[in-house]
Write a protein that holds these residues in place. Structure first.
Motif, mmCIF file in Angstrom:
data_model
loop_
_atom_site.group_PDB
_atom_site.id
_atom_site.type_symbol
_atom_site.label_atom_id
_atom_site.label_comp_id
_atom_site.label_asym_id
_atom_site.label_seq_id
_atom_site.Cartn_x
_atom_site.Cartn_y
_atom_site.Cartn_z
ATOM 1 N N ASN A 16 0.829 -1.202 0.000
ATOM 2 C CA ASN A 16 0.000 0.000 0.000
ATOM 3 C C ASN A 16 0.870 1.260 0.000
ATOM 4 O OD1 ASN A 16 -1.680 -2.228 1.593
ATOM 5 N ND2 ASN A 16 -3.099 -0.834 0.594
ATOM 6 N N ALA A 17 0.673 2.084 -1.021
ATOM 7 C CA ALA A 17 1.440 3.316 -1.193
ATOM 8 C C ALA A 17 0.706 4.496 -0.569
ATOM 9 C CB ALA A 17 1.666 3.573 -2.678
ATOM 10 N N TRP A 18 1.451 5.558 -0.330
ATOM 11 C CA TRP A 18 0.863 6.738 0.314
ATOM 12 C C TRP A 18 1.119 8.040 -0.449
ATOM 13 C CZ3 TRP A 18 4.799 3.715 1.998
ATOM 14 C CH2 TRP A 18 6.058 4.286 2.128
ATOM 15 N N ASP A 19 1.944 7.988 -1.495
ATOM 16 C CA ASP A 19 2.203 9.163 -2.321
ATOM 17 C C ASP A 19 2.797 8.690 -3.641
ATOM 18 O OD1 ASP A 19 4.862 8.502 -1.783
ATOM 19 O OD2 ASP A 19 5.275 10.286 -0.581
ATOM 20 N N PRO A 20 3.012 9.584 -4.628
ATOM 21 C CA PRO A 20 3.522 9.135 -5.918
ATOM 22 C C PRO A 20 4.880 8.444 -5.850
ATOM 23 C CG PRO A 20 2.508 11.285 -6.151
ATOM 24 C CD PRO A 20 2.563 10.996 -4.679
ATOM 25 N N ALA A 21 5.782 8.937 -5.007
ATOM 26 C CA ALA A 21 7.111 8.319 -4.925
ATOM 27 C C ALA A 21 7.020 6.891 -4.397
ATOM 28 C CB ALA A 21 8.029 9.158 -4.041
ATOM 29 N N SER A 22 6.261 6.689 -3.335
ATOM 30 C CA SER A 22 6.123 5.327 -2.803
ATOM 31 C C SER A 22 5.406 4.432 -3.806
ATOM 32 C CB SER A 22 5.386 5.340 -1.464
ATOM 33 O OG SER A 22 4.070 5.836 -1.595
ATOM 34 N N ALA A 23 4.456 4.993 -4.537
ATOM 35 C CA ALA A 23 3.753 4.206 -5.553
ATOM 36 C C ALA A 23 4.716 3.729 -6.628
ATOM 37 C CB ALA A 23 2.642 5.049 -6.186
ATOM 38 N N ARG A 24 5.590 4.611 -7.080
ATOM 39 C CA ARG A 24 6.538 4.223 -8.128
ATOM 40 C C ARG A 24 7.535 3.200 -7.601
ATOM 41 N NH1 ARG A 24 6.067 3.644 -13.391
ATOM 42 N NH2 ARG A 24 8.115 3.258 -14.292
ATOM 43 N N LEU A 26 7.257 1.053 -5.065
ATOM 44 C CA LEU A 26 6.649 -0.246 -4.768
ATOM 45 C C LEU A 26 6.177 -0.956 -6.031
ATOM 46 C CD1 LEU A 26 4.572 0.802 -1.632
ATOM 47 C CD2 LEU A 26 6.692 -0.535 -1.641
ATOM 48 N N SER A 27 5.638 -0.199 -6.972
ATOM 49 C CA SER A 27 5.054 -0.820 -8.162
ATOM 50 C C SER A 27 6.093 -1.347 -9.139
ATOM 51 C CB SER A 27 4.138 0.170 -8.879
ATOM 52 O OG SER A 27 4.879 1.228 -9.479
ATOM 53 N N THR A 28 7.335 -0.939 -8.985
ATOM 54 C CA THR A 28 8.390 -1.422 -9.886
ATOM 55 C C THR A 28 9.208 -2.559 -9.277
ATOM 56 O OG1 THR A 28 9.838 0.383 -9.115
ATOM 57 C CG2 THR A 28 8.616 0.754 -11.152
ATOM 58 N N LEU A 29 8.815 -3.014 -8.098
ATOM 59 C CA LEU A 29 9.509 -4.147 -7.488
ATOM 60 C C LEU A 29 9.094 -5.447 -8.182
ATOM 61 C CD1 LEU A 29 9.168 -3.310 -3.685
ATOM 62 C CD2 LEU A 29 11.223 -3.101 -5.102
ATOM 63 N N ALA A 62 -5.320 12.741 -4.371
ATOM 64 C CA ALA A 62 -4.119 12.005 -3.972
ATOM 65 C C ALA A 62 -4.093 10.624 -4.621
ATOM 66 C CB ALA A 62 -4.074 11.878 -2.451
ATOM 67 N N VAL A 63 -5.237 9.971 -4.686
ATOM 68 C CA VAL A 63 -5.322 8.661 -5.340
ATOM 69 C C VAL A 63 -4.963 8.789 -6.817
ATOM 70 C CG1 VAL A 63 -6.905 6.833 -6.061
ATOM 71 C CG2 VAL A 63 -6.970 7.680 -3.710
ATOM 72 N N ALA A 64 -5.445 9.835 -7.470
ATOM 73 C CA ALA A 64 -5.149 10.054 -8.889
ATOM 74 C C ALA A 64 -3.652 10.191 -9.122
ATOM 75 C CB ALA A 64 -5.883 11.293 -9.395
ATOM 76 N N ALA A 65 -2.959 10.888 -8.233
ATOM 77 C CA ALA A 65 -1.510 11.056 -8.373
ATOM 78 C C ALA A 65 -0.786 9.722 -8.208
ATOM 79 C CB ALA A 65 -1.007 12.070 -7.347
ATOM 80 N N ILE A 66 -1.292 8.871 -7.329
ATOM 81 C CA ILE A 66 -0.714 7.545 -7.127
ATOM 82 C C ILE A 66 -0.949 6.671 -8.353
ATOM 83 C CG2 ILE A 66 -0.998 5.410 -5.794
ATOM 84 C CD1 ILE A 66 -1.352 7.206 -3.301
ATOM 85 N N VAL A 67 -2.149 6.716 -8.906
ATOM 86 C CA VAL A 67 -2.454 5.957 -10.120
ATOM 87 C C VAL A 67 -1.533 6.387 -11.253
ATOM 88 C CG1 VAL A 67 -4.190 5.564 -11.908
ATOM 89 C CG2 VAL A 67 -4.856 5.520 -9.501
ATOM 90 N N ALA A 69 1.425 7.636 -11.089
ATOM 91 C CA ALA A 69 2.817 7.280 -10.845
ATOM 92 C C ALA A 69 3.075 5.780 -10.895
ATOM 93 C CB ALA A 69 3.253 7.811 -9.479
ATOM 94 N N SER A 70 2.055 4.987 -10.671
ATOM 95 C CA SER A 70 2.238 3.540 -10.538
ATOM 96 C C SER A 70 2.470 2.850 -11.879
ATOM 97 C CB SER A 70 1.014 2.921 -9.859
ATOM 98 O OG SER A 70 1.140 1.518 -9.762
ATOM 99 N N ALA A 71 3.320 1.840 -11.848
ATOM 100 C CA ALA A 71 3.577 1.025 -13.041
ATOM 101 C C ALA A 71 2.628 -0.160 -13.138
ATOM 102 C CB ALA A 71 5.024 0.527 -13.007
#
Length: 257
Positions: A16-24, A26-29, A62-67, A69-71
């Motif tokens: 579970n991510a909390w901002d764009p940086a964490s989303a990117r 975590l999603s690229t692992l 905030a959710v939109a920014a995470i979406v 950023a996520s891969a």
């Protein structure tokens, strides 16, 4: 394997991510097929406490920014639905989420909704977003007066109302197998904690999904707090030697698109 199919035939960990940086990050692992948001982490990153104490539009932004950023696909934690649950779920779908998480806690007072009312809200969410994976959460094991039977009754109601997956944070490890057996054919989601057994064991129990919740955000912020506390306490600067280098961070965020 798409997000819905993961719940039907797979077993996976949903960070579970909390901002764009964490989303990117975590999603690229490797091995991460999707990520979720954490309402507590998103709220805290914006300087607010959890519990729907920000406007719905601010959370959706905030959710939109995470979406963006996520891969990988993103499922959104929408807490109790922010009042107008149809509008909230529709807004989340509009920014590109593939799943939503709805809980049976009512805000701002933080008490459990009546089981029938909670199920009705799951039905509203299902109607508003027929194509997303709907994860229905009960907080009985965290804050409710009932025990296993109450929690199971609520989850059965949620499935009948249209939930694809059920989430049981706080469920004792000893009761996981019992819950899975009582909900045949239903994807069961548990919350990551140090008390959980191995991934192999959880998969053998029949669990489909393990969410990290706000744990990763709290881990990151706790590490920062402890490092500064160590410096101020005379322990030196060794605590600032993190596991993520500046170069790794920069390269990960440079490759967002």
């Amino acid at each position: 394997m798409d997000f819905r199919e993961l719940h039907r035939s797979g077993f996976f960990v949903l960070p579970n991510a909390w901002d764009p940086a964490s989303a990117r990050l975590l999603s690229t692992l490797p091995g991460v097929p999707a990520i979720g948001t954490t309402s507590a982490g998103v709220a805290a990153a914006l300087g607010r406490p959890d519990g729907e104490r920000m406007p719905m539009v601010e959370m959706i932004k905030a959710v939109a920014a995470i979406v963006e950023a996520s891969a990988v696909p993103v499922s959104a934690d929408l807490e109790g639905g922010y009042g107008d649950i149809r509008a909230t779920v529709s807004a989340a779908v509009d920014v590109g989420v593939v799943g939503v998480n709805i809980e049976d806690t009512r805000y701002p007072d933080g008490v459990l909704r009546d089981a029938a009312e909670a199920a009705d809200r799951i039905a509203e969410a299902r109607s508003a977003a027929p194509d997303v994976v709907l994860n229905a959460r009960t907080d009985v094991w965290w804050s409710g007066p009932g025990g296993f039977d109450d929690g199971l009754d609520r989850l059965r109601r949620f499935v009948a109302a249209g939930a694809d997956c059920v989430f049981a944070p706080g469920l004792p490890v000893a009761q996981i197998t019992e819950l899975v057996a009582a909900l045949p054919g239903v994807a069961v989601n548990v919350l990551a904690s140090p008390a959980l057994p191995s991934l192999e064991t959880l998969a053998g129990m029949g669990v489909r999904r393990v969410s990290t919740g706000s744990a990763l955000a709290r881990l990151a912020w706790g590490a920062a707090r402890d490092a500064v506390t160590g410096v101020l306490g005379g322990a030196g600067f060794g605590g600032l030697a993190g596991t993520l280098s500046y170069q790794e961070l920069t390269e990960t965020l440079d490759n967002r698109h």
